[in-house]
Design a protein around this motif. Structure first.
Motif, PDB file in Angstrom:
ATOM      1  N   ARG A 146      -6.162   5.396  -3.491  1.00  0.00           N
ATOM      2  CA  ARG A 146      -6.530   4.427  -2.691  1.00  0.00           C
ATOM      3  C   ARG A 146      -7.296   3.369  -3.632  1.00  0.00           C
ATOM      4  NH1 ARG A 146      -4.098   6.936   0.833  1.00  0.00           N
ATOM      5  NH2 ARG A 146      -4.120   7.125   3.014  1.00  0.00           N
ATOM      6  N   ALA A 147      -7.992   3.935  -4.262  1.00  0.00           N
ATOM      7  CA  ALA A 147      -8.986   3.235  -5.260  1.00  0.00           C
ATOM      8  C   ALA A 147      -8.331   2.573  -6.141  1.00  0.00           C
ATOM      9  CB  ALA A 147     -10.018   3.846  -5.924  1.00  0.00           C
ATOM     10  N   ASP A 154     -11.437   0.736   1.547  1.00  0.00           N
ATOM     11  CA  ASP A 154     -11.550   0.805   3.091  1.00  0.00           C
ATOM     12  C   ASP A 154     -10.220   0.006   3.459  1.00  0.00           C
ATOM     13  OD1 ASP A 154     -13.708   2.467   3.402  1.00  0.00           O
ATOM     14  OD2 ASP A 154     -14.845   1.001   3.840  1.00  0.00           O
ATOM     15  N   THR A 155     -10.115  -1.193   3.146  1.00  0.00           N
ATOM     16  CA  THR A 155      -8.779  -1.919   3.527  1.00  0.00           C
ATOM     17  C   THR A 155      -7.547  -1.310   3.319  1.00  0.00           C
ATOM     18  OG1 THR A 155     -10.174  -4.011   2.833  1.00  0.00           O
ATOM     19  CG2 THR A 155      -7.643  -4.416   3.347  1.00  0.00           C
ATOM     20  N   VAL A 156      -7.423  -0.684   2.079  1.00  0.00           N
ATOM     21  CA  VAL A 156      -6.254   0.118   1.848  1.00  0.00           C
ATOM     22  C   VAL A 156      -6.097   1.411   2.766  1.00  0.00           C
ATOM     23  CG1 VAL A 156      -5.161   1.806  -0.049  1.00  0.00           C
ATOM     24  CG2 VAL A 156      -6.177  -0.556  -0.493  1.00  0.00           C
ATOM     25  N   ARG A 157      -7.081   2.022   2.913  1.00  0.00           N
ATOM     26  CA  ARG A 157      -7.121   3.218   3.937  1.00  0.00           C
ATOM     27  C   ARG A 157      -6.711   2.463   5.202  1.00  0.00           C
ATOM     28  NH1 ARG A 157     -12.153   4.548   4.549  1.00  0.00           N
ATOM     29  NH2 ARG A 157     -12.359   3.640   6.925  1.00  0.00           N
ATOM     30  N   ALA A 179      -6.428  -0.540  -4.261  1.00  0.00           N
ATOM     31  CA  ALA A 179      -7.605  -1.472  -3.943  1.00  0.00           C
ATOM     32  C   ALA A 179      -7.577  -2.255  -5.042  1.00  0.00           C
ATOM     33  CB  ALA A 179      -8.860  -0.954  -3.395  1.00  0.00           C
ATOM     34  N   GLY A 180      -7.670  -1.615  -6.158  1.00  0.00           N
ATOM     35  CA  GLY A 180      -7.727  -2.559  -7.450  1.00  0.00           C
ATOM     36  C   GLY A 180      -6.744  -3.483  -7.698  1.00  0.00           C
ATOM     37  N   GLU A 181      -5.720  -2.817  -7.716  1.00  0.00           N
ATOM     38  CA  GLU A 181      -4.270  -3.832  -7.993  1.00  0.00           C
ATOM     39  C   GLU A 181      -4.288  -4.981  -7.073  1.00  0.00           C
ATOM     40  OE1 GLU A 181      -1.222  -0.765  -7.838  1.00  0.00           O
ATOM     41  OE2 GLU A 181      -2.092   0.446  -9.636  1.00  0.00           O
ATOM     42  N   LEU A 182      -4.489  -4.599  -5.779  1.00  0.00           N
ATOM     43  CA  LEU A 182      -4.298  -5.456  -4.509  1.00  0.00           C
ATOM     44  C   LEU A 182      -5.727  -6.448  -4.704  1.00  0.00           C
ATOM     45  CD1 LEU A 182      -2.643  -3.432  -1.939  1.00  0.00           C
ATOM     46  CD2 LEU A 182      -1.693  -4.900  -3.668  1.00  0.00           C
ATOM     47  N   GLY A 183      -6.810  -5.978  -5.193  1.00  0.00           N
ATOM     48  CA  GLY A 183      -7.885  -7.023  -4.998  1.00  0.00           C
ATOM     49  C   GLY A 183      -8.727  -6.879  -3.657  1.00  0.00           C
ATOM     50  N   VAL A 184      -8.618  -5.739  -3.120  1.00  0.00           N
ATOM     51  CA  VAL A 184      -9.151  -5.421  -1.869  1.00  0.00           C
ATOM     52  C   VAL A 184     -10.215  -4.291  -2.085  1.00  0.00           C
ATOM     53  CG1 VAL A 184      -7.426  -6.666  -0.454  1.00  0.00           C
ATOM     54  CG2 VAL A 184      -7.180  -4.027  -0.886  1.00  0.00           C
ATOM     55  N   CYS A 185     -10.831  -3.996  -0.956  1.00  0.00           N
ATOM     56  CA  CYS A 185     -11.730  -2.731  -1.074  1.00  0.00           C
ATOM     57  C   CYS A 185     -11.019  -1.409  -0.667  1.00  0.00           C
ATOM     58  CB  CYS A 185     -13.064  -2.839  -0.188  1.00  0.00           C
ATOM     59  SG  CYS A 185     -12.848  -2.718   1.722  1.00  0.00           S
ATOM     60  N   VAL A 214       0.833  -1.071   0.006  1.00  0.00           N
ATOM     61  CA  VAL A 214       0.009  -0.013   0.115  1.00  0.00           C
ATOM     62  C   VAL A 214       0.892   1.217   0.025  1.00  0.00           C
ATOM     63  CG1 VAL A 214      -1.726   1.373   1.198  1.00  0.00           C
ATOM     64  CG2 VAL A 214      -2.219  -1.049   1.019  1.00  0.00           C
ATOM     65  N   MET A 215       1.809   1.301   0.619  1.00  0.00           N
ATOM     66  CA  MET A 215       2.879   2.504   0.972  1.00  0.00           C
ATOM     67  C   MET A 215       3.434   2.634  -0.549  1.00  0.00           C
ATOM     68  SD  MET A 215       1.832   3.748   3.669  1.00  0.00           S
ATOM     69  CE  MET A 215       2.670   5.141   3.464  1.00  0.00           C
ATOM     70  N   VAL A 216       3.833   1.540  -1.035  1.00  0.00           N
ATOM     71  CA  VAL A 216       4.717   1.621  -2.219  1.00  0.00           C
ATOM     72  C   VAL A 216       3.613   2.401  -3.243  1.00  0.00           C
ATOM     73  CG1 VAL A 216       5.771   0.368  -4.358  1.00  0.00           C
ATOM     74  CG2 VAL A 216       6.504  -0.040  -2.021  1.00  0.00           C
ATOM     75  N   GLY A 217       2.177   1.934  -3.342  1.00  0.00           N
ATOM     76  CA  GLY A 217       1.416   2.465  -4.306  1.00  0.00           C
ATOM     77  C   GLY A 217       1.070   3.863  -4.104  1.00  0.00           C
TER      78      GLY A 217
END
Length: 102
Positions: free
Chosen positions: A29-30, A41-44, A33-39, A19-22
């Motif tokens: 964050r959106a 809110d999970t990224v936040r 989230a798409g790159e990691l396959g999570v929502c 997440v921090m690299v992104g």
């Protein structure tokens, strides 16, 4: 602070680091989230945990601290071409005596 709350000095998880690299690459964050396959809110949440573990108040401070702690390096960061001088094909950055081309 409960036992499950991250504390300054705790190691970052693989997801928190991704997440921090992104964030360091300027992604939303959106998008992360798409790159990691999570929502989103999970990224936040992951970014917040990373900031707390690093003792950082902002994402920018966290990214700087991760560089300083050698948790990731310039090879993982993409510099926008608009930051380069007109006509410049690439640039190099000195990091601890080693040059990194961008």
């Amino acid at each position: 602070m409960s036992a499950s709350e991250p504390k300054p000095g705790d190691p970052l998880t693989e997801r928190e680091l991704k997440v921090m690299v992104g964030i360091a690459n300027g992604r939303t964050r959106a998008a992360i989230a798409g790159e990691l396959g999570v929502c989103p809110d999970t990224v936040r949440s992951a970014a917040g945990r990373a900031r707390r573990k690093l003792g950082a108040g902002t994402d920018a401070q966290a990214v700087v601290l991760l560089f300083a702690l050698r948790q990731f390096d310039l090879h993982e960061i993409r510099f926008p071409r608009e930051l380069l001088a007109p006509g410049e094909v690439g640039a190099s950055v000195q990091v601890n005596g080693g040059a990194v081309a961008v």
